[in-house]
Design a protein around this motif. Structure first.
Motif, PDB file in Angstrom:
ATOM      1  N   LEU A   1       0.837  -1.206   0.000  1.00 11.74           N
ATOM      2  CA  LEU A   1       0.000   0.000   0.000  1.00 11.74           C
ATOM      3  C   LEU A   1       0.878   1.265   0.000  1.00 11.74           C
ATOM      4  CD1 LEU A   1      -3.071   0.279   0.025  1.00 11.74           C
ATOM      5  CD2 LEU A   1      -2.933   0.771   2.458  1.00 11.74           C
ATOM      6  N   LEU A   2       1.972   1.206   0.733  1.00 12.77           N
ATOM      7  CA  LEU A   2       2.878   2.365   0.795  1.00 12.77           C
ATOM      8  C   LEU A   2       3.556   2.605  -0.546  1.00 12.77           C
ATOM      9  CD1 LEU A   2       4.931   2.522   4.110  1.00 12.77           C
ATOM     10  CD2 LEU A   2       3.322   4.177   3.211  1.00 12.77           C
TER      11      LEU A   2
ATOM     12  N   ILE B   1       2.361   1.958  -3.551  1.00  9.43           N
ATOM     13  CA  ILE B   1       1.384   1.970  -4.652  1.00  9.43           C
ATOM     14  C   ILE B   1       1.820   2.961  -5.741  1.00  9.43           C
ATOM     15  CG2 ILE B   1      -0.063   3.741  -3.576  1.00  9.43           C
ATOM     16  CD1 ILE B   1      -2.505   2.297  -4.598  1.00  9.43           C
TER      17      ILE B   1
ATOM     18  N   ILE C   1      -8.420  13.396   0.258  1.00 13.51           N
ATOM     19  CA  ILE C   1      -7.049  13.739   0.690  1.00 13.51           C
ATOM     20  C   ILE C   1      -6.860  13.354   2.156  1.00 13.51           C
ATOM     21  CG2 ILE C   1      -5.400  15.636   1.057  1.00 13.51           C
ATOM     22  CD1 ILE C   1      -5.817  15.357  -1.849  1.00 13.51           C
ATOM     23  N   MET C   2      -7.884  13.605   2.981  1.00 16.87           N
ATOM     24  CA  MET C   2      -7.756  13.257   4.404  1.00 16.87           C
ATOM     25  C   MET C   2      -7.603  11.743   4.555  1.00 16.87           C
ATOM     26  SD  MET C   2      -9.976  15.942   6.589  1.00 16.87           S
ATOM     27  CE  MET C   2     -11.541  15.746   5.892  1.00 16.87           C
TER      28      MET C   2
ATOM     29  N   PHE D   1      -6.327   9.761   2.327  1.00 16.08           N
ATOM     30  CA  PHE D   1      -4.959   9.460   1.873  1.00 16.08           C
ATOM     31  C   PHE D   1      -3.969   9.651   3.028  1.00 16.08           C
ATOM     32  CE2 PHE D   1      -5.177  10.459  -2.998  1.00 16.08           C
ATOM     33  CZ  PHE D   1      -5.983   9.349  -3.161  1.00 16.08           C
ATOM     34  N   ILE D   2      -4.089  10.780   3.709  1.00 18.42           N
ATOM     35  CA  ILE D   2      -3.126  11.078   4.785  1.00 18.42           C
ATOM     36  C   ILE D   2      -3.260  10.032   5.892  1.00 18.42           C
ATOM     37  CG2 ILE D   2      -2.450  12.750   6.559  1.00 18.42           C
ATOM     38  CD1 ILE D   2      -3.290  14.990   4.659  1.00 18.42           C
ATOM     39  N   ILE D   3      -4.510   9.686   6.241  1.00 14.65           N
ATOM     40  CA  ILE D   3      -4.731   8.724   7.335  1.00 14.65           C
ATOM     41  C   ILE D   3      -4.183   7.344   6.936  1.00 14.65           C
ATOM     42  CG2 ILE D   3      -6.490   7.489   8.661  1.00 14.65           C
ATOM     43  CD1 ILE D   3      -8.154  10.156   8.452  1.00 14.65           C
ATOM     44  N   ILE D   4      -4.531   6.869   5.763  1.00 16.85           N
ATOM     45  CA  ILE D   4      -4.042   5.543   5.333  1.00 16.85           C
ATOM     46  C   ILE D   4      -2.512   5.563   5.228  1.00 16.85           C
ATOM     47  CG2 ILE D   4      -4.003   3.856   3.448  1.00 16.85           C
ATOM     48  CD1 ILE D   4      -6.873   4.533   2.852  1.00 16.85           C
ATOM     49  N   GLY D   5      -1.971   6.643   4.646  1.00 15.80           N
ATOM     50  CA  GLY D   5      -0.518   6.767   4.515  1.00 15.80           C
ATOM     51  C   GLY D   5       0.161   6.657   5.876  1.00 15.80           C
ATOM     52  N   ASN D   6      -0.417   7.305   6.894  1.00 17.45           N
ATOM     53  CA  ASN D   6       0.159   7.272   8.239  1.00 17.45           C
ATOM     54  C   ASN D   6       0.035   5.896   8.879  1.00 17.45           C
ATOM     55  OD1 ASN D   6       1.276   9.836   9.572  1.00 17.45           O
ATOM     56  ND2 ASN D   6      -0.387  10.586   8.276  1.00 17.45           N
TER      57      ASN D   6
ATOM     58  N   PHE E   1       2.486   3.643   7.284  1.00 15.70           N
ATOM     59  CA  PHE E   1       3.843   4.031   7.676  1.00 15.70           C
ATOM     60  C   PHE E   1       4.174   3.513   9.078  1.00 15.70           C
ATOM     61  CE2 PHE E   1       6.459   7.203   9.952  1.00 15.70           C
ATOM     62  CZ  PHE E   1       7.634   7.075   9.234  1.00 15.70           C
ATOM     63  N   PHE E   2       3.261   3.733  10.027  1.00 15.03           N
ATOM     64  CA  PHE E   2       3.563   3.357  11.410  1.00 15.03           C
ATOM     65  C   PHE E   2       3.565   1.834  11.594  1.00 15.03           C
ATOM     66  CE2 PHE E   2       2.526   7.851  12.196  1.00 15.03           C
ATOM     67  CZ  PHE E   2       3.700   8.188  12.858  1.00 15.03           C
TER      68      PHE E   2
ATOM     69  N   ALA F   1       0.752  14.140  -0.104  1.00  6.28           N
ATOM     70  CA  ALA F   1       0.006  14.015   1.151  1.00  6.28           C
ATOM     71  C   ALA F   1       0.006  12.552   1.591  1.00  6.28           C
ATOM     72  CB  ALA F   1      -1.419  14.515   0.970  1.00  6.28           C
ATOM     73  N   TYR F   2      -0.100  11.651   0.640  1.00 10.97           N
ATOM     74  CA  TYR F   2      -0.151  10.222   0.950  1.00 10.97           C
ATOM     75  C   TYR F   2       1.215   9.712   1.396  1.00 10.97           C
ATOM     76  CZ  TYR F   2      -0.905   5.229   0.202  1.00 10.97           C
ATOM     77  OH  TYR F   2      -0.997   3.876   0.361  1.00 10.97           O
ATOM     78  N   ARG F   3       2.264  10.174   0.738  1.00  8.16           N
ATOM     79  CA  ARG F   3       3.583   9.591   0.961  1.00  8.16           C
ATOM     80  C   ARG F   3       4.411  10.291   2.027  1.00  8.16           C
ATOM     81  NH1 ARG F   3       4.431   6.183  -3.272  1.00  8.16           N
ATOM     82  NH2 ARG F   3       2.838   6.547  -4.852  1.00  8.16           N
TER      83      ARG F   3
ATOM     84  N   PHE G   1       3.339  12.982   4.338  1.00  7.58           N
ATOM     85  CA  PHE G   1       2.764  13.675   5.488  1.00  7.58           C
ATOM     86  C   PHE G   1       2.651  12.751   6.683  1.00  7.58           C
ATOM     87  CE2 PHE G   1       0.690  17.897   5.420  1.00  7.58           C
ATOM     88  CZ  PHE G   1       0.788  18.068   6.774  1.00  7.58           C
ATOM     89  N   ARG G   2       3.583  12.829   7.607  1.00 16.49           N
ATOM     90  CA  ARG G   2       3.611  11.888   8.720  1.00 16.49           C
ATOM     91  C   ARG G   2       3.504  12.616  10.055  1.00 16.49           C
ATOM     92  NH1 ARG G   2       2.505   8.995   5.163  1.00 16.49           N
ATOM     93  NH2 ARG G   2       3.933   7.666   3.996  1.00 16.49           N
TER      94      ARG G   2
ATOM     95  N   PHE H   1      -6.747  19.507   9.055  1.00 15.87           N
ATOM     96  CA  PHE H   1      -7.995  18.732   8.918  1.00 15.87           C
ATOM     97  C   PHE H   1      -9.210  19.603   9.264  1.00 15.87           C
ATOM     98  CE2 PHE H   1      -7.140  13.895   8.866  1.00 15.87           C
ATOM     99  CZ  PHE H   1      -6.134  14.070   7.942  1.00 15.87           C
TER     100      PHE H   1
ATOM    101  N   MET I   1      -9.778  21.920   6.399  1.00 10.86           N
ATOM    102  CA  MET I   1     -10.278  21.253   5.196  1.00 10.86           C
ATOM    103  C   MET I   1     -11.749  20.867   5.345  1.00 10.86           C
ATOM    104  SD  MET I   1      -6.874  19.102   4.383  1.00 10.86           S
ATOM    105  CE  MET I   1      -7.483  17.840   3.335  1.00 10.86           C
TER     106      MET I   1
END
Lengths: 293, 215, 207
Positions: free
Chosen positions: A7-8, A10, A274-275, A277-282, A285-286, B131-133, B135-136, B150, B153
């Motif tokens: 997923l990271l 992709i 986008i939100m 995306f950020i949540i799934i990305g985090n 990642f963690f 944002a996906y890659r 933003f941590r 958030f 937005m």
């Protein structure tokens, strides 16, 4: 666990495809929403709505084609507001690349009004009801010179007419005859309007900003150096709503395309995407980081 | 020396509202500065032409595309200079073939606007990918930034109000109170910095604009 | 669907730029080069017709302001940028512009960006006419002080400075978060604008 790894990593094109669909579908099948104007937009609208009748609204088309989708609807909404209210309008731009956008906006709105006009009074006439001064350089010549004599700054208008021959200019000599200047821009030009026109001549300045710079302009709203502000397409949609309410009040029942309002369904969907995306990305990642430890 | 004299004059015109000073200042702005700035276009256009001519001559990578720029530049300049800006202000050359017109405003609305606007629209996709890659929420500061983003937005779109009624007002509060404080603080820093730079230019301490080491 | 050939040209150019999202390709490169050319042609048009003709050519041709020829000579020094031997002469017109602009900018910027902003930051009794506004004014004032502390004293954060600059960074992060949230909104808007054109003006699916 491989799932999160994959997923990271992709392919970015999948993300692009999602954004494309998320924006496109609500444009085709929008949900009904009514934008609610926030205080900075309401302040700008009210100021223009109630300013003395002999004062002119000046719109400075300080944006360029690249950011036109965000800002052009603001210019259209301001022009509709002014003409419905029988206000005189002066247009100009501080950017050579903004010239054609000013022309496109004034042409669109005058056509909207003139195609429905039945009398001379209802018509919007170039040189009488509005003037498009166009552009000149450098910006300091415009910002300071308009405090003395506008016809010296712009000897000819956008169309090449001598400005001192236009009837509207008889009562429009300098900043004293201007109710407010609304600078619509994607750069820091509205601050230049504050530095030169507001500070030295006291003319009120309104602002139409891209959402990128809007947050940076709040100190100027707080200090009163900006009378009001529209922020991004959302700000345009809010102003469009106030103008629509005004049209209702005046008994004008026209079906006009409102591009800012039209965009709000897509805007909502895209923000949520986008939100996510950020949540799934985090999360990805963690989880993968913990595993590596 | 020129910078110093004109710098002092530019400031004096604001501080001394004497008619003679004002008159000279008006001439300075309306005639001198205007004409000199107009010539500055030479720098931009000249550099573009030079860059692409060199590319063509050296057959650099993608050099045939340089012809696209050069031909488009010359053709649109000819249309603009001799063909006129729009139907209301025609020039000496015709800008239509039958019903098909190609004056400057048409080129602007149908070539420049779509190209520029679409190039910038690509940023929406790059931003989504970033944002996906990237933003941590690694630490407290980043988390705070993310929470504020958030709220903004969600608060900016009508759905925010549907979900949590006071959300748009809270988003507006963030902008008008803590955001204003932070941006004003930063602004004082930048403001003082740019005033200092202007002073340095006038006094000849800052000479970066001269280019190179200054012979 | 639009019947205007220009709308079709605009749509094809729009799609050519979007093709970059898949990968870099000749259509995108063509579009990019075309833009640079037309944009410069556009600028030349207006610099000539709306600046040089009314402000230089006409007044000189009518014999009204012959001294403008001298100004034009200074302006023409910009051309020396492309003549290596005398390229230093380009500094003269730049100096004139930079000098005047810097001089004109300083006093006004001090007033607009420092004094008036400072005035708006100072908490006065009148602000407490509405207790809420008063409270916000106090928070803004504290936030400004904390932010400046973080910026100016970041090297030596000891004693009282440490917690103050810590508060400063909280304000800054909230401010940057606000900017980021709004930047997302801005970028998405630009794409919406292009789809409004493709789906509405070109294909006629949105009215």
């Amino acid at each position: 666990m491989k799932f999160w790894d994959r997923l990271l990593r992709i392919d970015r094109r999948w993300l692009y495809a999602i954004i494309w669909l998320v924006v496109m579908i609500p444009l085709l099948f929008p949900f009904k929403i009514k934008p609610m104007a926030m205080p900075p937009v309401t302040r700008l609208f009210n100021y223009i709505d109630t300013m003395p009748e002999d004062k002119t609204l000046v719109i400075s088309v300080d944006y360029t084609p690249d950011i036109q989708p965000e800002l052009h609807p603001m210019c259209i909404a301001l022009l509709r507001h002014a003409f419905a209210n029988h206000r005189k309008v002066g247009l100009l731009t501080l950017q050579v690349m903004g010239l054609g956008l000013g022309e496109a906006a004034i042409r669109q709105v005058t056509e909207e009004f003139n195609s429905r006009a039945t009398t001379h009074e209802d018509s919007i006439i170039n040189g009488e009801d509005y003037v498009y001064w166009g552009w000149t350089t450098p910006i300091i010549t415009i910002l300071l010179g308009m405090g003395e004599r506008i016809t010296n700054v712009f000897p000819v208008d956008y169309y090449g007419h001598r400005t001192d021959s236009l009837p509207i200019m008889a009562q429009l000599k300098n900043y004293d005859d201007i109710g407010i200047v609304v600078s619509i821009a994607g750069s820091s030009i509205p601050i230049s309007w504050v530095n030169f026109a507001n500070t030295q001549f006291g003319v009120p300045i309104g602002c139409g900003a891209t959402a990128v710079s809007a947050a940076d302009y709040y100190p100027y709203l707080n200090s009163g150096q900006f009378t009001g502000m529209m922020a991004g397409m959302k700000g345009a949609a809010e102003y469009e709503q106030l103008v629509a309410d005004k049209f209702d009040e005046l008994g004008i029942r026209w079906e006009l395309r409102r591009k800012g309002t039209e965009a709000m369904s897509s805007q909502t969907a895209a923000h949520i995407a986008i939100m996510i995306f950020i949540i799934i990305g985090n999360i990805a990642f963690f989880i993968t980081r913990r595993r590596k430890k | 020396m020129i910078v110093l004299v004109l710098g002092i004059f530019g400031a004096a015109a604001f501080i001394i509202p004497h008619p003679i000073v004002k008159g000279i200042d008006g001439t300075m702005r309306n005639d001198v500065l205007r004409i000199i700035t107009a010539f500055s276009l030479v720098l931009g256009v000249g550099s573009i032409i030079q860059h692409h001519l060199i590319k063509v001559r050296r057959k650099a990578e993608h050099w045939p595309f340089s012809y696209v720029t050069l031909i488009a530049l010359v053709a649109s300049a000819i249309i603009g200079l001799f063909g006129g800006i729009d139907p209301a202000s025609p020039g000496i050359l015709p800008t239509h073939i039958g019903g098909f017109s190609f004056h400057m405003q048409t080129l602007y609305e149908n070539v420049m606007v779509p190209l520029a606007a679409t190039m910038f629209a690509l940023l929406a996709f790059f931003m989504a990918s970033a944002a996906y890659r990237a933003f941590r929420a690694r630490n407290l500061e980043a988390t705070l930034l993310l929470i504020a983003a958030f709220i903004l937005m969600l608060g900016a779109v009508p759905l925010g109000r549907m979900l949590i009624r006071p959300l748009p007002d809270f988003a507006e509060w963030i902008l008008t109170v803590p955001n204003t404080a932070a941006k004003r603080g930063i602004m004082f820093g930048i403001g003082l910095g740019s005033i200092a730079t202007s002073l340095k230019i006038i006094l000849g301490i800052e000479r970066g604009w001269l280019g190179g080491g200054g012979k | 669907m639009s019947a205007d050939p220009w709308t079709w040209i605009a749509a094809i150019l729009t799609l050519a730029v979007f093709s970059f999202l898949y990968k870099e390709n000749p259509f995108y490169r063509f579009a990019e080069h075309l833009f640079v050319g037309v944009a410069n042609g556009y600028a030349i048009t207006f610099y000539w017709h709306r600046v040089l003709v009314p402000s230089l050519i006409n007044p000189v041709a009518s014999g009204e302001k012959l001294w403008l020829i001298a100004v034009a000579v200074i302006g023409a020094l910009y051309f020396t940028r492309f003549i290596p031997k005398i390229s230093w002469l380009v500094r003269i017109p730049i100096a004139v512009m930079l000098g005047y602009f810097s001089g004109a900018y300083i006093p006004r910027a001090i007033d607009a960006q420092i004094l008036q902003q400072l005035r708006a930051t100072i908490v006065t009794r009148s602000m407490f006419g509405n207790w809420q506004f008063g409270l916000w004014a106090v928070i803004i004032a504290l936030g400004v002080i904390a932010t400046i502390t973080y910026f100016f004293f970041s090297a030596e954060q000891k004693g009282i400075l440490k917690p103050v600059s810590r508060i400063g960074i909280i304000f800054i992060m909230v401010g940057f978060g606000a900017s980021f949230g709004y930047t997302v909104m801005a970028r998405i808007s630009l794409f919406i604008g292009r789809l409004q054109f493709l789906l509405g003006d070109w294909l006629g699916l949105i009215h």
